[in-house]
Enzyme design. Sequence first.
Site, PDB file in Angstrom:
ATOM      1  N   GLU A 176     -46.598  21.167 131.025  1.00 58.09           N
ATOM      2  CA  GLU A 176     -46.872  19.757 130.646  1.00 58.09           C
ATOM      3  C   GLU A 176     -48.285  19.579 130.125  1.00 58.09           C
ATOM      4  O   GLU A 176     -48.436  18.728 129.219  1.00 58.09           O
ATOM      5  CB  GLU A 176     -46.621  18.852 131.862  1.00 58.09           C
ATOM      6  CG  GLU A 176     -45.177  18.776 132.273  1.00 58.09           C
ATOM      7  CD  GLU A 176     -44.621  20.091 132.853  1.00 58.09           C
ATOM      8  OE1 GLU A 176     -45.373  20.793 133.531  1.00 58.09           O
ATOM      9  OE2 GLU A 176     -43.462  20.384 132.584  1.00 58.09           O
TER      10      GLU A 176
ATOM     11  N   ASP B 196     -37.076  20.026 137.794  1.00 55.83           N
ATOM     12  CA  ASP B 196     -36.820  20.051 139.235  1.00 55.83           C
ATOM     13  C   ASP B 196     -35.961  18.878 139.687  1.00 55.83           C
ATOM     14  O   ASP B 196     -36.444  17.901 140.271  1.00 55.83           O
ATOM     15  CB  ASP B 196     -38.144  20.103 139.995  1.00 55.83           C
ATOM     16  CG  ASP B 196     -38.907  21.377 139.669  1.00 55.83           C
ATOM     17  OD1 ASP B 196     -38.309  22.297 139.073  1.00 55.83           O
ATOM     18  OD2 ASP B 196     -40.114  21.450 139.983  1.00 55.83           O
TER      19      ASP B 196
ATOM     20  N   ASP C 284     -42.817  27.636 131.855  1.00 57.64           N
ATOM     21  CA  ASP C 284     -42.726  26.558 132.845  1.00 57.64           C
ATOM     22  C   ASP C 284     -44.115  25.927 133.019  1.00 57.64           C
ATOM     23  O   ASP C 284     -45.111  26.443 132.515  1.00 57.64           O
ATOM     24  CB  ASP C 284     -42.223  27.164 134.171  1.00 57.64           C
ATOM     25  CG  ASP C 284     -41.987  26.108 135.235  1.00 57.64           C
ATOM     26  OD1 ASP C 284     -41.746  24.941 134.879  1.00 57.64           O
ATOM     27  OD2 ASP C 284     -42.058  26.453 136.431  1.00 57.64           O
TER      28      ASP C 284
HETATM   29  C1  GLC Z   1     -41.485  24.736 138.914  1.00 53.02           C
HETATM   30  C2  GLC Z   1     -40.205  24.962 138.113  1.00 53.02           C
HETATM   31  C3  GLC Z   1     -39.189  25.648 138.979  1.00 53.02           C
HETATM   32  C4  GLC Z   1     -39.772  26.944 139.529  1.00 53.02           C
HETATM   33  C5  GLC Z   1     -41.073  26.686 140.268  1.00 53.02           C
HETATM   34  C6  GLC Z   1     -41.775  27.977 140.666  1.00 53.02           C
HETATM   35  O1  GLC Z   1     -41.265  23.841 139.948  1.00 53.02           O
HETATM   36  O2  GLC Z   1     -39.717  23.772 137.571  1.00 53.02           O
HETATM   37  O3  GLC Z   1     -38.012  25.882 138.260  1.00 53.02           O
HETATM   38  O4  GLC Z   1     -38.862  27.546 140.385  1.00 53.02           O
HETATM   39  O5  GLC Z   1     -41.956  25.956 139.437  1.00 53.02           O
HETATM   40  O6  GLC Z   1     -42.073  28.729 139.563  1.00 53.02           O
END
Ligand code: GLC
Length: 824
Positions: free
Chosen positions: A450, A525, A447
């Site tokens: 980017e 998100d 995650d």
């Molecule tokens: C980012 C991710 C989300 C996750 C959060 C905390 O916003 O896209 O899915 O829950 O980080 O890790």
Amino acid sequence: MKRLKLIFVVVLVLPVTVVAQDITRLRKIGPVTSYTRIDKGLLLNCRDNSQVQLSVLAPDLIRVRASFAKALPSKDHSWAIAKESWQDVPWTVAETPNEITLSTSELQVVIHRSTLLIDFHDPRTRQLLNSDEQPMAYDADATLTNMMFDPKAGMFVAASKKLGFDEHFYGLGEKAARLDKRRDRFVNWNSDTPGYVEGRDPIYQTIPFYIGLQRGVAYGIFFDNSYRSYFDFGRSSQQRAWFGAEGGELNYYFFYGPSLPKILGRYAELTGHMPLPPIWALGNQQSRWSYYPDTLVEEVVRQYRERDLPLDVVHLDIDYMQAYRVFTFDTSRFSNPKALSEKLGQQGVKLVTIVDPGVKHQPPAMGASQSTSSKPELDSQERRYYVFDEGVAKNYFQKRKNGELFVPRVWPGDSVFVDYTLPDARRWWGDLHRAYLDNGIAGIWTDMNEPADFIDQTGKNQMDVVSNDEGQYTTHAKNRNVFALLMARATYEGLERLQPNKRPYVITRAAYAGVQRYATMWTGDTNSTWESLALSIPMFTSLGLSGEPFVGGDVGGFMGRANGELVVRSYQVFFLVPFCRNHKNIDSYDQEPWRFGQYYEDIIRKYLKLRYRLLPFLYTALEESHRTGVPVFRPLLLNYQDDTNTYNIDDEFMIGSDLLVAPVTRPDVTSRLVYLPRGTWYDYWTGRSFAGGTMHRVDAPLETVPMFVRGGAIIPHGPEMRFTGEKPVSPLYFAIYPDEKGSASTTLYEDDGLTPDYRRGVFRRTTINVTRSGRKYVIDIGQPVGPYRPASRTFQFQIKSHDPLDRTLVSFIDRSVAERMEIR
Ligand code: GLC
């Protein structure tokens, strides 16, 4: 949490990126003064010292590569490309004073010499497929200002194509936009955009590949350039569709169909085929930011089992770590992660952990001694953090141009990022996943890649961050968009090395073209809104048309509060999406299937159970994606390219070739219009048949998502299961939907679902043909192909129509031989 709210506010007030470059002002390449034949094609020399290379990779695939006012560099590398050497195919060159023509059996490329314009034709139909509107161009005088342009990092390059009056544009990866991208424009610059809405651009991923479709004929263009790039499909002008980037080469691949599946197949060959994930990755998954401690995770699983809701995976979000230090567990919350994984494993549930790229910036405390533990992930990292220590010692972290360590701020506070362009760093990162696998973790969710940075989400702060980039030491102007691709690669290859007998399961948020080789993606998100649910359909279909077949999103939406109706309608889309995971933001109301009452829970159960019954069908479709590049989750036009009625359908989708779904994505709606393409269609629930080629108004109460099966299809169903692999797939029930002539067929794909043996041919394909002969149906089961032997099971066949015959259920034990049966 405050930080997240702040980000959300900032995101809302940021204007959507304005892209209004006037590319007509750029300096144009050419004219052509001479050309030479080179290996696989032509090298054109231009009066302005520019060079253009045209390479024939396949009869329907030509690469165009240009350098401006200088010779083409010998260095030629892209992280996206999987296949670098192509077999020679026949091609010819012919010339006239004005034109040079390069021809293959499927494409004719006409190069106009004086004004360097390139046209692509089909030599068989003489149809013009695509043509330059102006010569390829570059910003020699830095005339463009309306960009994040870093003149030191590169020079803007662009190609412009004539816009067809009736040309449609598809693909371009993950965009918060409709299916047909005509009259829209986009930027590719991987960005963390929580709560994005339709029109927000850019978002997380960069897949600079699109498909143009005109008069039923399709071509594709993959602009393989990782700099911040721009695509304009007739938004800023009536006459052109153009693409460009803030640096790098003008380097694109032209694919010719005329069919979309053929283009997708070639694109998969060029940028890589999606490997098959473990079959449990198709199981239902539950997540939340964050489930902790371990007892809470157990409670979630207990609820699932008690409520008879199927479940294969629970995701652990960032709070399982020690103060967000990746490759650690907070043992005050998860005292024994291995024991937890084993306990859940006994209930058929696997754990997936999130791993962010931000490594906590943590110089050792005074006098802290180096850890010698073989399980540092379970030791306190308060005084020294092994991942930071090792990365610094090996010099794997990214630095700025001035040599200082680059210190972005992410969940752990000050952090550092790995330079994933370094092969050794990728290997190191991959090997670090031992910390998870040793503790029974089954998959990795990457995650924030980017990469997000709370100091500055635009990426401007990263422009002078240097990566090794194969010894070229380039900046993030070039490397930001491939960061996630390389992190996914490091992760995938690490899991593959550490567990060679298991298929890796990696999920990613950001990406560049080629990511399908390493990871499943989810759409980040999203919002718990009807708009967001509606948007997910064109997003998934577009991703499928961009070479990413394994897609998904947070069921019910991530941000904000859902309600029972929204969650139900959301499951009615997602129960057929390859990656089906309910996930929720930290500060939002809970969203597990039971949170809104029994009435909604019962409907959700029905769809989750149906997903598991349809796994043989879904897995067969997924294997087709793996092999052919044609996605599971399809827009109708992919199956009905000759039907212009399908070109703009955003609110229906197909799973494979046989199942059409028309979900409801608005509140308080109990019926809707459905377009059914030509042929006969059967209502999945009632068996009632419908004539295609027109619109129908159908009932869609909250309990029912309108679903139709194509006449001529056979849909395999397994038994109900609480998790994949719970029991043998028996009975295997084939629902037969005859076409107008009374025929139907299918080919079922099966393998062990877990190991990479399928790559060595250990699978099984069973073809079934049904024909009507008078009042009876004859079922021919072909001799199964392939050495894989499933556990013993019963086959069942049933004709699904209003004909009285449909009551007959034929049932027998599969003996793995060719059989002929009759239903009379
Ligand atoms: C980012 C991710 C989300 C996750 C959060 C905390 O916003 O896209 O899915 O829950 O980080 O890790």
